[in-house]
Design an enzyme around this catalytic site. Structure first.
Site, short mmCIF file in Angstrom:
data_model
loop_
_atom_site.label_atom_id
_atom_site.label_comp_id
_atom_site.label_asym_id
_atom_site.label_seq_id
_atom_site.Cartn_x
_atom_site.Cartn_y
_atom_site.Cartn_z
N GLY A 96 0.79 -1.23 0.00
CA GLY A 96 0.00 0.00 0.00
C GLY A 96 0.82 1.27 0.00
N SER A 97 2.04 1.21 -0.57
CA SER A 97 2.83 2.45 -0.58
C SER A 97 2.23 3.47 -1.56
CB SER A 97 4.30 2.17 -0.89
OG SER A 97 4.48 1.80 -2.23
N ARG A 141 -5.32 -8.77 -8.74
CA ARG A 141 -6.39 -9.69 -9.14
C ARG A 141 -6.67 -9.50 -10.62
NH1 ARG A 141 -8.50 -13.72 -6.59
NH2 ARG A 141 -10.49 -13.33 -7.59
N ILE A 142 -6.99 -10.60 -11.29
CA ILE A 142 -7.52 -10.49 -12.65
C ILE A 142 -9.01 -10.23 -12.50
CG2 ILE A 142 -8.03 -11.82 -14.73
CD1 ILE A 142 -5.26 -13.19 -14.28
N ASN A 151 -5.55 2.24 -12.83
CA ASN A 151 -4.54 1.34 -12.28
C ASN A 151 -3.16 1.92 -12.53
OD1 ASN A 151 -3.42 -1.20 -11.30
ND2 ASN A 151 -2.98 -1.72 -13.43
N HIS A 159 0.77 0.70 -13.28
CA HIS A 159 1.52 -0.49 -13.69
C HIS A 159 2.99 -0.11 -13.83
CE1 HIS A 159 2.23 -4.38 -15.48
NE2 HIS A 159 2.92 -3.78 -16.43
N SER A 171 3.22 3.56 -15.55
CA SER A 171 2.11 4.16 -16.31
C SER A 171 0.84 4.10 -15.48
CB SER A 171 1.85 3.36 -17.60
OG SER A 171 3.02 3.18 -18.35
N ASP A 217 -3.67 -4.78 -18.02
CA ASP A 217 -2.65 -3.72 -18.20
C ASP A 217 -2.68 -3.14 -19.61
OD1 ASP A 217 -1.75 -4.27 -15.58
OD2 ASP A 217 -0.43 -5.85 -16.32
N THR A 227 9.43 5.06 -6.59
CA THR A 227 9.52 6.47 -6.19
C THR A 227 8.75 7.35 -7.17
OG1 THR A 227 11.70 6.05 -5.26
CG2 THR A 227 11.18 8.34 -5.71
C1 GRF Z 1 3.44 -1.24 -7.55
O1 GRF Z 1 4.68 -1.47 -8.14
C2 GRF Z 1 2.37 -1.12 -8.59
O2 GRF Z 1 2.83 -0.52 -9.76
C3 GRF Z 1 2.01 -2.54 -8.85
O3 GRF Z 1 2.07 -3.17 -7.59
C4 GRF Z 1 2.96 -2.46 -6.75
C5 GRF Z 1 2.19 -2.08 -5.53
O4 GRF Z 1 2.98 -1.53 -4.54
N1 GRF Z 1 0.73 -2.61 -9.51
P1 GRF Z 1 2.29 -0.84 -3.29
O5 GRF Z 1 1.35 -1.87 -2.66
O6 GRF Z 1 1.59 0.38 -3.74
O7 GRF Z 1 3.42 -0.54 -2.34
#
Ligand code: GRF
Length: 219
Positions: A13-14, A92-93, A108, A110, A137, A146, A173
């Site tokens: 959840g960063s 999840r798909i 989303n 990615h 993206s 995606d 980052t």
């Molecule tokens: C991120 O790299 C995001 O792009 C991908 O899953 C990761 C999730 O990281 N879809 P976080 O849970 O937000 O730390």
């Protein structure tokens, strides 16, 4: 009342934290109505609770099929009447019915410069291909995994010595920068999906997606 945002997570959840911080700073016009995780042990749930945000868990292992899980997830999400549904590391798909329900209002992030490297292990794949740049993206979610239309990206340089982990950290980052920007634009009504094409301030972004370019000196 400002717009309602629902965030779906599966893990750390960063990205969600970056969104919470941007809402708290007043950068995003909207409020986070709920954070929903499909994993009971997702660390992101603790982060959301620490920020005083309502959390829910819908454990996918307790459902007989993907379809039934998604139907229950729709019910939960719709309790919060979201203007925007954010997939922030939601692993999840999704069923076509789920995707269609939130068409044009689900996004989303990615970790690749889409359309390159849809799916998993993007950092390793970029290194193995000898790419000089990699990135992330933000896109509207469509039925193609995606594969939905992108409306903001960030690129980072790939170093000769990079491991997938080091590269992932550098990309993450930048994810924390572009995701809040994407959400700000959406909630202000500046970015919209029109006939499957993202528009910004009424102008098509096809072939001209805004891109942040990060330098190694930012590390
Ligand atoms: C991120 O790299 C995001 O792009 C991908 O899953 C990761 C999730 O990281 N879809 P976080 O849970 O937000 O730390």
């Amino acid at each position: 009342m400002s717009g309602s945002i629902v965030i779906l997570i599966s893990g750390s959840g960063s990205n969600m934290q970056a969104i919470i911080d941007a809402v708290d700073a007043g950068d995003i016009s909207g409020h986070i109505s709920a954070v929903i995780s499909n994993r009971p042990d997702a660390f992101g749930l603790e982060r959301a609770q620490a920020a005083g945000i309502h959390t829910e868990v819908l454990d996918h292992t307790e459902f007989k099929s993907r379809e039934i899980f998604d139907l229950n997830l729709i019910r939960k999400i719709d309790d919060f009447e979201p203007d925007l549904v954010i997939l922030a590391g939601f692993m999840r798909i999704l069923t076509p019915d789920f995707v269609r329900r939130y068409s044009g209002k689900m996004i989303n992030i990615h970790p690749s410069l889409l359309p390159k490297y849809q799916g998993l292990h993007t950092h390793k794949r970029a290194i193995e291909a000898g790419d000089k740049e990699h990135g992330a993206s933000v896109h509207f979610v469509t039925e193609e995994l995606d594969g939905g239309p992108v409306f903001i990206q960030a690129s980072v340089p790939v170093k000769e010595s990079d491991t997938p982990e080091a590269l992932a950290t550098r990309v993450l980052t930048q994810e924390h920068k572009i995701f809040p920007i994407a959400i700000k634009w959406f909630m202000e009504g500046r970015v919209q999906l029109e006939n499957g094409i993202p528009h910004m301030d009424g102008v098509s972004l096809e072939g001209r997606v805004p891109r942040l370019h990060a330098e190694l000196s930012e590390e």
